[in-house]
Design an enzyme around this catalytic site. Structure first.
Site, PDB file in Angstrom:
ATOM      1  N   LYS A  50     -29.249 -33.930  -5.768  1.00 51.50           N
ATOM      2  CA  LYS A  50     -28.199 -33.353  -6.621  1.00 51.50           C
ATOM      3  C   LYS A  50     -28.700 -33.355  -8.061  1.00 51.50           C
ATOM      4  CE  LYS A  50     -23.159 -33.883  -6.710  1.00 51.50           C
ATOM      5  NZ  LYS A  50     -22.099 -34.868  -6.504  1.00 51.50           N
TER       6      LYS A  50
HETATM    7  C1  E4P Z   1     -18.857 -33.565  -6.587  1.00 51.41           C
HETATM    8  O1  E4P Z   1     -19.906 -33.576  -6.005  1.00 51.41           O
HETATM    9  C2  E4P Z   1     -18.368 -34.651  -7.447  1.00 51.41           C
HETATM   10  O2  E4P Z   1     -18.866 -35.867  -6.931  1.00 51.41           O
HETATM   11  C3  E4P Z   1     -16.880 -34.788  -7.480  1.00 51.41           C
HETATM   12  O3  E4P Z   1     -16.234 -33.861  -6.654  1.00 51.41           O
HETATM   13  C4  E4P Z   1     -16.313 -34.965  -8.833  1.00 51.41           C
HETATM   14  O4  E4P Z   1     -14.918 -35.072  -8.746  1.00 51.41           O
HETATM   15  P1  E4P Z   1     -14.002 -35.685  -9.910  1.00 51.41           P
HETATM   16  O5  E4P Z   1     -13.725 -34.606 -10.897  1.00 51.41           O
HETATM   17  O6  E4P Z   1     -12.754 -36.115  -9.190  1.00 51.41           O
HETATM   18  O7  E4P Z   1     -14.763 -36.840 -10.492  1.00 51.41           O
END
Ligand code: E4P
Length: 222
Positions: free
Chosen positions: A87
């Site tokens: 990622k």
């Molecule tokens: C995606 O890969 C992220 O880990 C995640 O969905 C972020 O979500 P949040 O805005 O609730 O932190």
């Protein structure tokens, strides 16, 4: 539509994987901090539980550093069916790293996507997944789902784009339903919201009534 769970909590992942409905896992540095355990250990355990893609996020901000970190994370999956997706953030350096990994056949999840223009770049860089954050856009008064609509529509016009739309920052079941209506490929959902998808008060009420009526018959199926 595929379901990923958005957590680094191994116990939660094990529990949800038992449902047979889990297609992958996403993590991020904040979720790792919350888990409070060594990242490499956590990713290795998750990759053993879930056969689908497991996103592990780099923390370097330059492409060379991301590539070094990404190689170490990807190595966790060596020797088994490698299901580690690296990622990277949607920055110029992140997209350089994405291009380098995707050219070698390594899955990349480009995260922190907040515009259709960014999503086009992620696809051009060969990302396996792009993660538009719908909840965080809603939080600032924008329309997260309008972004999903745009990206799904744009990608559908270019068969050479192989990038899957991974709806992230999901705040409730209504986000999942809206994403499904738009034809998004994947939703990554926090464990509590994934469990909410199962529930409806009329299901509970109806089941209780069926069982009460059945008990009155004195019968048993077995
Ligand atoms: C995606 O890969 C992220 O880990 C995640 O969905 C972020 O979500 P949040 O805005 O609730 O932190």
């Amino acid at each position: 539509m595929k379901f990923f769970v958005d957590t680094a909590d191994v116990a939660e992942i094990r529990d949800l994987a038992a449902s047979g409905l889990l297609d992958g896992v996403t993590t991020n540095p904040s979720l790792m901090a919350k888990a409070g355990r060594p990242m490499l250990e956590v990713i290795s355990e998750i990759a053993d539980i879930v056969p689908g893609p497991v996103s592990a996020e780099v923390t370097a901000t330059d492409a060379a550093g991301m590539i070094r970190e990404g190689k170490k994370l990807h190595a966790i999956g060596h020797g088994r069916n490698n299901n580690i997706a690296i990622k990277v953030p949607l920055t110029p350096e992140g997209l350089k790293a994405c291009k380098a990994f995707s050219s070698e056949g390594v899955m990349v999840n480009v995260t922190l996507c907040f515009s259709a223009a960014q999503a086009i770049l992620a696809a051009k860089a060969g990302a396996a997944f792009v993660s538009p954050f719908v909840g965080r856009l809603d939080d600032i008064g924008e329309d997260g789902m309008a972004l999903i609509d745009d990206i799904v529509q744009i990608y559908s016009q270019y068969p050479s784009f192989q990038t899957e739309v991974l709806v992230a920052s999901v705040r409730g079941p209504e986000h999942v339903v809206a994403a499904a209506k738009l034809g998004a490929d994947i939703c990554t959902v926090p464990p509590n919201i994934l469990r909410q998808l199962f529930s409806h008060p009329l299901t509970d009420k109806g089941l209780a009534a069926f069982l009460a009526d059945w008990a009155k018959t004195g019968q048993s199926i077995l």
